[in-house]
Design a protein around this motif. Structure first.
Motif, PDB file in Angstrom:
ATOM      1  N   MET A   1     -51.955  51.875   9.267  1.00 55.00           N
ATOM      2  CA  MET A   1     -51.958  50.450   9.594  1.00 55.00           C
ATOM      3  C   MET A   1     -53.349  49.976  10.027  1.00 55.00           C
ATOM      4  O   MET A   1     -53.643  48.788   9.981  1.00 55.00           O
ATOM      5  N   MET A   2     -54.185  50.914  10.457  1.00 52.05           N
ATOM      6  CA  MET A   2     -55.561  50.566  10.829  1.00 52.05           C
ATOM      7  C   MET A   2     -56.344  50.151   9.590  1.00 52.05           C
ATOM      8  O   MET A   2     -56.229  50.777   8.537  1.00 52.05           O
ATOM      9  N   VAL A   3     -57.157  49.102   9.705  1.00 50.18           N
ATOM     10  CA  VAL A   3     -57.853  48.603   8.514  1.00 50.18           C
ATOM     11  C   VAL A   3     -58.860  49.603   7.962  1.00 50.18           C
ATOM     12  O   VAL A   3     -59.108  49.630   6.754  1.00 50.18           O
TER      13      VAL A   3
ATOM     14  N   THR B   1     -52.972  43.084  16.448  1.00 50.83           N
ATOM     15  CA  THR B   1     -54.101  43.891  16.928  1.00 50.83           C
ATOM     16  C   THR B   1     -54.035  45.324  16.440  1.00 50.83           C
ATOM     17  O   THR B   1     -55.059  45.936  16.129  1.00 50.83           O
ATOM     18  N   PHE B   2     -52.833  45.898  16.407  1.00 50.66           N
ATOM     19  CA  PHE B   2     -52.601  47.335  16.275  1.00 50.66           C
ATOM     20  C   PHE B   2     -53.414  48.027  17.385  1.00 50.66           C
ATOM     21  O   PHE B   2     -53.273  47.675  18.549  1.00 50.66           O
ATOM     22  N   THR B   3     -54.279  48.963  17.065  1.00 52.28           N
ATOM     23  CA  THR B   3     -55.032  49.643  18.125  1.00 52.28           C
ATOM     24  C   THR B   3     -56.429  49.065  18.336  1.00 52.28           C
ATOM     25  O   THR B   3     -57.219  49.618  19.101  1.00 52.28           O
ATOM     26  N   GLY B   4     -56.747  47.965  17.651  1.00 49.95           N
ATOM     27  CA  GLY B   4     -57.974  47.251  17.975  1.00 49.95           C
ATOM     28  C   GLY B   4     -59.164  47.456  17.075  1.00 49.95           C
ATOM     29  O   GLY B   4     -60.238  46.902  17.328  1.00 49.95           O
TER      30      GLY B   4
ATOM     31  N   LEU C   1     -62.141  55.322  18.428  1.00 50.57           N
ATOM     32  CA  LEU C   1     -60.872  54.607  18.321  1.00 50.57           C
ATOM     33  C   LEU C   1     -60.121  55.036  17.068  1.00 50.57           C
ATOM     34  O   LEU C   1     -58.900  55.272  17.113  1.00 50.57           O
ATOM     35  N   ALA C   2     -60.824  55.148  15.954  1.00 49.03           N
ATOM     36  CA  ALA C   2     -60.178  55.561  14.712  1.00 49.03           C
ATOM     37  C   ALA C   2     -59.554  56.946  14.862  1.00 49.03           C
ATOM     38  O   ALA C   2     -58.422  57.188  14.401  1.00 49.03           O
ATOM     39  N   GLN C   3     -60.253  57.856  15.531  1.00 49.27           N
ATOM     40  CA  GLN C   3     -59.729  59.213  15.708  1.00 49.27           C
ATOM     41  C   GLN C   3     -58.491  59.210  16.595  1.00 49.27           C
ATOM     42  O   GLN C   3     -57.498  59.890  16.294  1.00 49.27           O
ATOM     43  N   GLU C   4     -58.507  58.456  17.685  1.00 49.48           N
ATOM     44  CA  GLU C   4     -57.327  58.397  18.549  1.00 49.48           C
ATOM     45  C   GLU C   4     -56.143  57.776  17.807  1.00 49.48           C
ATOM     46  O   GLU C   4     -54.996  58.208  17.975  1.00 49.48           O
ATOM     47  N   THR C   5     -56.409  56.779  16.995  1.00 49.39           N
ATOM     48  CA  THR C   5     -55.333  56.163  16.208  1.00 49.39           C
ATOM     49  C   THR C   5     -54.701  57.178  15.273  1.00 49.39           C
ATOM     50  O   THR C   5     -53.470  57.270  15.164  1.00 49.39           O
ATOM     51  N   ARG C   6     -55.527  57.969  14.602  1.00 53.16           N
ATOM     52  CA  ARG C   6     -54.989  58.996  13.706  1.00 53.16           C
ATOM     53  C   ARG C   6     -54.222  60.068  14.468  1.00 53.16           C
ATOM     54  O   ARG C   6     -53.209  60.583  13.983  1.00 53.16           O
ATOM     55  N   ASP C   7     -54.679  60.397  15.677  1.00 57.36           N
ATOM     56  CA  ASP C   7     -54.056  61.459  16.460  1.00 57.36           C
ATOM     57  C   ASP C   7     -52.753  61.027  17.127  1.00 57.36           C
ATOM     58  O   ASP C   7     -51.822  61.835  17.274  1.00 57.36           O
ATOM     59  N   ARG C   8     -52.661  59.760  17.542  1.00 60.67           N
ATOM     60  CA  ARG C   8     -51.556  59.343  18.402  1.00 60.67           C
ATOM     61  C   ARG C   8     -50.520  58.436  17.743  1.00 60.67           C
ATOM     62  O   ARG C   8     -49.387  58.363  18.224  1.00 60.67           O
TER      63      ARG C   8
END
Length: 214
Positions: free
Chosen positions: A38-40, A65-68, A25-32
């Motif tokens: 904003m991710m904690v 939530t952001f990306t969860g 999830l962290a990687q997809e957040t950084r990529d997309r």
């Protein structure tokens, strides 16, 4: 962040590592995502997870939530029959979160609500053992007032980003979010209903508990 990057990296490296489904999830957040910061992140995520464990929380509310990532961190420490309700305004962010919730072993504990948080709160009674506020900064005061009466007797509110990279301590910083958070911090400081502590984790986290009568 407020802490020097080298110290932040050291603390992260010496804290419990994120599991593979959280790392994905962290990687997809950084990529997309346009603003992945904003991710904690893993350090604050582990902090939130430990709050759930130490409180023995069964009910958790997240506003933003952001990306969860934070939702998954907290849900991991809930008992099997525990529930985390998380509110998100952005459909794109919610879509990423839903997929990663479903791919994790925690899908049954998470209820994602799409739409304005104050509207969602009208149908959510609580009581809440932990509330995590990490949404639009100018809405913090309204979220605080909405959730404070719905805390359980031992409940806690955790509010993210309260120091704004230290900007709240700089009277020349007049950015709207900084001004809003400066006012929010003063509101909580002066509220006789609560006691609180401001921590210098990432952009600052305030922990707030309601003072019980007597």
């Amino acid at each position: 962040m407020i802490v020097r990057p080298v110290v932040e990296a050291y603390a992260e490296a010496h804290s419990t590592a994120e599991p593979p489904w959280l790392a994905a999830l962290a990687q997809e957040t950084r990529d997309r995502c346009e603003v992945p910061q904003m991710m904690v992140g893993p350090l604050e995520g582990r902090f939130l997870a430990l709050l759930v464990r130490l409180l023995r929380a069964r009910t958790v509310l997240e506003i933003g939530t952001f990306t969860g990532y934070s939702a998954l961190c907290m849900a991991a420490e809930l008992p099997p029959d525990g529930t985390l309700v998380t509110c998100e305004l952005d459909p794109g962010h919610a879509e990423i979160a839903r997929r990663h919730f479903a791919a994790s072993p925690l899908a049954g504990r998470i209820d994602l609500r799409l739409g304005p948080a104050l509207e969602q709160l009208k149908s959510l009674d609580g009581p809440w053992d932990l509330v995590f506020i990490d949404a639009d900064k100018q809405g913090y005061a309204d979220y605080y007032e909405a959730v404070l009466p719905r805390l359980s007797d031992t409940g806690l509110i955790a509010v993210d980003n309260v120091l704004q990279f230290g900007g709240v301590a700089n009277p020349l910083d007049d950015k709207p979010d900084t001004v809003a958070l400066r006012a929010f911090n003063e509101k909580v400081r002066d509220d006789p209903r609560v006691e609180q502590v401001v921590l210098t984790v990432r952009e600052g986290i305030t922990l707030i508990r309601r003072i019980q009568p007597g």
